[in-house]
Motif scaffolding. Structure first.
Motif, PDB file in Angstrom:
ATOM      1  N   LYS A  96      52.171  50.745  35.406  1.00  0.00           N
ATOM      2  CA  LYS A  96      52.844  51.048  36.661  1.00  0.00           C
ATOM      3  C   LYS A  96      51.906  51.801  37.597  1.00  0.00           C
ATOM      4  N   SER A  97      52.287  51.838  38.860  1.00  0.00           N
ATOM      5  CA  SER A  97      51.419  52.480  39.848  1.00  0.00           C
ATOM      6  C   SER A  97      51.316  53.988  39.621  1.00  0.00           C
ATOM      7  N   SER A  98      52.342  54.639  39.045  1.00  0.00           N
ATOM      8  CA  SER A  98      52.246  56.089  38.825  1.00  0.00           C
ATOM      9  C   SER A  98      51.179  56.405  37.776  1.00  0.00           C
ATOM     10  N   GLY A  99      51.058  55.579  36.738  1.00  0.00           N
ATOM     11  CA  GLY A  99      50.026  55.791  35.734  1.00  0.00           C
ATOM     12  C   GLY A  99      48.640  55.610  36.304  1.00  0.00           C
ATOM     13  N   ILE A 100      48.464  54.581  37.090  1.00  0.00           N
ATOM     14  CA  ILE A 100      47.171  54.328  37.738  1.00  0.00           C
ATOM     15  C   ILE A 100      46.838  55.442  38.729  1.00  0.00           C
ATOM     16  N   PHE A 101      47.844  55.894  39.482  1.00  0.00           N
ATOM     17  CA  PHE A 101      47.625  56.971  40.452  1.00  0.00           C
ATOM     18  C   PHE A 101      47.104  58.230  39.757  1.00  0.00           C
ATOM     19  N   PHE A 102      47.760  58.641  38.663  1.00  0.00           N
ATOM     20  CA  PHE A 102      47.328  59.842  37.955  1.00  0.00           C
ATOM     21  C   PHE A 102      45.963  59.638  37.308  1.00  0.00           C
ATOM     22  N   LEU A 103      45.677  58.438  36.836  1.00  0.00           N
ATOM     23  CA  LEU A 103      44.375  58.170  36.241  1.00  0.00           C
ATOM     24  C   LEU A 103      43.250  58.288  37.275  1.00  0.00           C
ATOM     25  N   VAL A 104      43.467  57.735  38.456  1.00  0.00           N
ATOM     26  CA  VAL A 104      42.465  57.817  39.525  1.00  0.00           C
ATOM     27  C   VAL A 104      42.315  59.264  40.010  1.00  0.00           C
TER      28      VAL A 104
ATOM     29  N   GLU B   4      55.109  55.150  29.354  1.00  0.00           N
ATOM     30  CA  GLU B   4      55.434  54.021  30.217  1.00  0.00           C
ATOM     31  C   GLU B   4      56.144  52.923  29.437  1.00  0.00           C
ATOM     32  N   ASP B   5      57.142  52.323  30.051  1.00  0.00           N
ATOM     33  CA  ASP B   5      57.898  51.243  29.419  1.00  0.00           C
ATOM     34  C   ASP B   5      57.139  49.934  29.645  1.00  0.00           C
ATOM     35  N   TYR B   6      56.321  49.558  28.660  1.00  0.00           N
ATOM     36  CA  TYR B   6      55.464  48.379  28.781  1.00  0.00           C
ATOM     37  C   TYR B   6      55.697  47.472  27.591  1.00  0.00           C
ATOM     38  N   LYS B   7      55.975  46.233  27.872  1.00  0.00           N
ATOM     39  CA  LYS B   7      56.159  45.236  26.821  1.00  0.00           C
ATOM     40  C   LYS B   7      55.132  44.124  27.026  1.00  0.00           C
ATOM     41  N   PRO B   8      54.258  43.881  26.047  1.00  0.00           N
ATOM     42  CA  PRO B   8      53.253  42.823  26.190  1.00  0.00           C
ATOM     43  C   PRO B   8      53.900  41.437  26.144  1.00  0.00           C
TER      44      PRO B   8
END
Length: 74
Positions: free
Chosen positions: A2-10, A53-57
């Motif tokens: 999700k964009s929140s995970g990417i935002f915090f990573l950056v 994060e709720d992620y399903k492959p």
């Protein structure tokens, strides 16, 4: 992701690179210290956000392995 995970990573990456730069440029110690503490807090928050994060492959490991190698279970 999700964009929140990417935002915090950056954001975490930028802060920690900034710490490295300002420590080499001999900025005052309190500024470097508090920025390091803030960066470590951001790192903990980032890890939590990414892991919760709720992620399903789309495929399983076996499907991916068979697609990449051409091997099948027999």
């Amino acid at each position: 992701m999700k964009s929140s995970g990417i935002f915090f990573l950056v954001l975490t990456s930028i802060v920690l690179v900034l710490v490295a730069i300002i420590s080499v440029l001999n900025f005052p110690f309190p500024l470097v210290f508090y920025l390091v503490c803030f960066g470590q807090l951001l790192l903990i928050i980032t890890v939590y956000k990414v892991l919760k994060e709720d992620y399903k492959p789309d495929s399983t490991f076996e499907e991916f392995y068979e697609k990449e190698t051409g091997d099948t279970k027999e």
